[in-house]
Design a protein around this motif. Structure first.
Motif, PDB file in Angstrom:
ATOM      1  N   THR A 184       0.850  -1.190   0.000  1.00  0.00           N
ATOM      2  CA  THR A 184       0.000   0.000   0.000  1.00  0.00           C
ATOM      3  C   THR A 184       0.888   1.244   0.000  1.00  0.00           C
ATOM      4  O   THR A 184       2.029   1.200   0.484  1.00  0.00           O
ATOM      5  CB  THR A 184      -0.936   0.046   1.219  1.00  0.00           C
ATOM      6  OG1 THR A 184      -0.145   0.042   2.423  1.00  0.00           O
ATOM      7  CG2 THR A 184      -1.882  -1.131   1.228  1.00  0.00           C
ATOM      8  N   ALA A 185       0.371   2.318  -0.559  1.00  0.00           N
ATOM      9  CA  ALA A 185       1.123   3.575  -0.613  1.00  0.00           C
ATOM     10  C   ALA A 185       0.177   4.733  -0.350  1.00  0.00           C
ATOM     11  O   ALA A 185      -1.019   4.657  -0.652  1.00  0.00           O
ATOM     12  CB  ALA A 185       1.801   3.735  -1.970  1.00  0.00           C
ATOM     13  N   ASN A 186       0.739   5.801   0.204  1.00  0.00           N
ATOM     14  CA  ASN A 186      -0.066   6.973   0.533  1.00  0.00           C
ATOM     15  C   ASN A 186       0.782   8.214   0.340  1.00  0.00           C
ATOM     16  O   ASN A 186       1.878   8.322   0.906  1.00  0.00           O
ATOM     17  CB  ASN A 186      -0.541   6.863   1.994  1.00  0.00           C
ATOM     18  CG  ASN A 186      -1.601   7.885   2.337  1.00  0.00           C
ATOM     19  OD1 ASN A 186      -1.362   9.079   2.258  1.00  0.00           O
ATOM     20  ND2 ASN A 186      -2.766   7.407   2.738  1.00  0.00           N
ATOM     21  N   ILE A 187       0.304   9.145  -0.489  1.00  0.00           N
ATOM     22  CA  ILE A 187       0.978  10.429  -0.697  1.00  0.00           C
ATOM     23  C   ILE A 187       0.026  11.531  -0.272  1.00  0.00           C
ATOM     24  O   ILE A 187      -1.007  11.738  -0.919  1.00  0.00           O
ATOM     25  CB  ILE A 187       1.381  10.626  -2.168  1.00  0.00           C
ATOM     26  CG1 ILE A 187       2.291   9.487  -2.651  1.00  0.00           C
ATOM     27  CG2 ILE A 187       2.079  11.966  -2.354  1.00  0.00           C
ATOM     28  CD1 ILE A 187       2.633   9.564  -4.125  1.00  0.00           C
ATOM     29  N   ASP A 188       0.346  12.193   0.830  1.00  0.00           N
ATOM     30  CA  ASP A 188      -0.493  13.293   1.325  1.00  0.00           C
ATOM     31  C   ASP A 188      -1.963  12.876   1.415  1.00  0.00           C
ATOM     32  O   ASP A 188      -2.847  13.547   0.884  1.00  0.00           O
ATOM     33  CB  ASP A 188      -0.330  14.516   0.415  1.00  0.00           C
ATOM     34  CG  ASP A 188      -0.937  15.774   1.018  1.00  0.00           C
ATOM     35  OD1 ASP A 188      -1.087  15.819   2.253  1.00  0.00           O
ATOM     36  OD2 ASP A 188      -1.254  16.705   0.246  1.00  0.00           O
TER      37      ASP A 188
END
Length: 318
Positions: A192-196
């Motif tokens: 999983t990834a999260n940018i802002d």
């Protein structure tokens, strides 16, 4: 007929030094790493000078190595030990790249690494090549992470150490074989990834620690030092609608800089979690690209610390 040395019959043994540049008499306490790749590197690197002479006629001059050192490259699986709260087998490599380590049990067992700016540890390394070895000490270096979708992630270490001539291989039975979980591919099931706060449809993320590594050889002094660091990276994401996430506003810096959190969370085959987290990341550039006919953005990343707190990012095994 002389024995031919097989390229495949190579491995590396590593150990954190207790005193800088002092080689151990044997491999007690050292770890035989599980590696993806060992580059040939440069076992006899160094700056050179020519012994120039005036003479009648052309031709080359003798070339002298003015300070020999060793350059080696090691690629390891981006996975943990397989046990929560236990450091990965390549812990000595991370520490030799100026990463501090903190083992904690609260709220759950975890091992947390983050960059440092002083008291860097160092590494000794036995580079084994089918019957011969190069045992070097005083090693320090840099590393980079590559995580591409539908690929196996890895960390690559670029190491510099004090020179020592190769010799007949020693007995490695006193070293311990690494305990290493098997890496899993980067994909929807494992990552999983999260940018802002935006869960971007991401095809890749990379991070380069960005250490400045210097070999020093002066009168009475020889060492490998880490003298600076600028952690940077990049990510490739599917271009969202502006209404969903306006990445152009995040990248703009002509009227103020925005710093945002970026997190990449990945599990290994044993069920362990590896979390890469930057709390203050500048999205420094944006460029449209074509990925299988879909509009994507290449976005540059700059992982920034808070003042002098060395909190550019954390790498947590839990």
């Amino acid at each position: 007929m002389a024995k031919k040395k097989k390229w495949q019959k190579r491995y590396v043994v590593v150990k954190v030094e207790s005193a800088y540049g002092v080689a151990s008499p044997d491999m007690t306490g050292a770890t035989i790493l599980e590696v993806v790749m060992l580059d040939g590197g440069n076992p006899y690197a160094g700056n050179t000078a020519e012994r120039e002479r005036q003479r009648e006629g052309f031709g080359a001059f003798e070339q002298v190595n003015t300070g020999p050192y060793v350059e080696r490259q090691i690629r390891v699986p981006y996975a943990g030990s397989g046990t929560a709260g236990e450091a990965p087998a390549y812990d000595p490599l991370l520490r030799a790249c100026g990463m501090s380590v903190d083992v904690t049990a609260d709220p759950a067992p975890s091992v947390v690494y983050q960059p440092g700016s002083e008291d860097e540890e160092s590494l000794e390394m036995w580079w084994m090549e089918d019957g011969q070895m190069q045992h070097v000490s005083g090693g320090r270096g840099d590393w980079s992470l590559t995580a591409d979708s539908q690929g196996l992630p890895y960390i690559q270490f670029d190491l510099t150490a004090l020179y020592r001539k190769p010799e007949v291989a020693a007995d490695a039975s006193m070293a311990t074989q690494a305990v290493q979980a098997k890496e899993l591919p980067i994909n929807k099931q494992n990552t999983t990834a999260n940018i802002d706060s935006h869960q971007a449809c991401m095809s890749s993320l990379s991070l380069a620690l960005g250490n400045t590594v210097q070999y020093l050889n002066d009168i009475n002094c020889e060492s490998v030092e880490i003298t600076g660091r600028q952690a940077t990276g990049s990510t490739n994401i599917e271009a969202p609608d502006l209404a969903s996430k306006d990445y152009f506003s995040a990248v703009e810096s002509h009227n103020g800089v925005s710093l945002v959190p970026v997190t990449l969370t990945h599990k290994d085959a044993a069920g362990g979690i590896i979390e890469l987290k930057g709390s203050q990341v500048q999205l420094s550039s944006i460029s449209p690209t074509n990925s299988q006919g879909i509009m994507h953005y290449d976005i540059g990343l700059r992982f920034l610390p808070t003042g002098s707190d060395d909190n550019d990012f954390t790498l947590t095994f839990k």
